[in-house]
Design a protein around this motif. Structure first.
Motif: not given
Length: 244
Positions: A201-224
């Motif tokens: 669970a802890a490892q999955g949480r870390a991986q999920s948040l890292e993946a969410a960060q990358r997805a949000s960074a891509q979305d933010q990069g497109r907007e910028q």
């Protein structure tokens, strides 16, 4: 007359002999083989009955001893140690930073910090959200490492408890002790499974948040990038004086 005197004398002699004969010669011993055989058989049967009763009492005593052994409790218990291990792992999970294991908290974060970038959001808001996502991912990685360290710390306790329970099971004197030892071994396996679940669970949480960060960074990069390329509101070249 003489004949009568001789008869009387003879009778006196016979009486004298009868009174002077030893008692052992006067008594006659009679031996009855049939009666003796019947008495021997009756005595043998009585002795066999007594032996059977003794054997029955011994069996009953042994049965009571076995029942007492089967009802005896196991003198060793690993419950406290197992509960302590589970509590340590649970505490590490409860100490999760920022976005923890809470559905409402997760939904709120993905509707704000991790939400798709709005065209009306300011640049400062975009930067602040990006920094918040990065900190959350870093905290999740730290939490995962802490849980893993706690689980590794439980391994030594598990080894000691396993050895003690196996020894108790092998030296069990009755069915109840053997069953209790087996139940405690199952409880130990459940505790190890709980540690494994916590680690995943802890490892999955870390991986999920890292993946969410990358997805949000891509979305933010497109907007910028869109803002940078938009005429009028995008990048405007200006004169810069480098030397005075």
């Amino acid at each position: 007359m003489n004949a009568i005197r001789r008869l009387a004398a003879a009778s006196a002699v016979v009486l004298l002999i009868g009174f002077t004969t030893p008692p052992s010669l006067a008594q006659v011993v009679v031996f009855d083989p049939n009666n003796y055989a019947q008495n021997v058989l009756r005595a043998a049967r009585a002795l066999q009955q007594i032996n059977n009763q003794i054997t029955s009492l011994q069996n009953q005593a042994q049965m009571l001893i076995n029942q007492a052994r089967n009802l005896a409790n196991l003198p060793y218990s690993s419950l406290q140690q197992l509960q302590s291990s589970i509590q340590r792992t649970q505490q590490l999970l409860n100490q999760a930073q920022r976005i923890a294991y809470d559905v409402q908290q997760i939904d709120h974060a993905f509707s704000t910090t991790y939400a798709p970038v709005s065209s009306g959001a300011s640049s400062q808001t975009l930067i602040s959200n990006a920094q918040s996502r990065w900190r959350t991912s870093l905290a999740a990685l730290q939490d995962a490492l802490r849980v893993q360290a706690g689980v590794v710390g439980n391994l030594d306790t598990n080894r000691i408890q396993t050895s003690a329970l196996v020894t108790s099971s092998q030296s069990a004197t009755g069915a109840l002790q053997a069953t209790q030892a087996g139940n405690q071994l199952v409880a130990l396996q459940a505790q190890q499974l709980a540690d494994l679940t916590a680690t995943v669970a802890a490892q999955g949480r870390a991986q999920s948040l890292e993946a969410a960060q990358r997805a949000s960074a891509q979305d933010q990069g497109r907007e910028q990038l869109r803002r940078f390329l938009t005429q009028g509101s995008g990048y405007q070249p200006t004169s810069v004086q480098m030397f005075h």
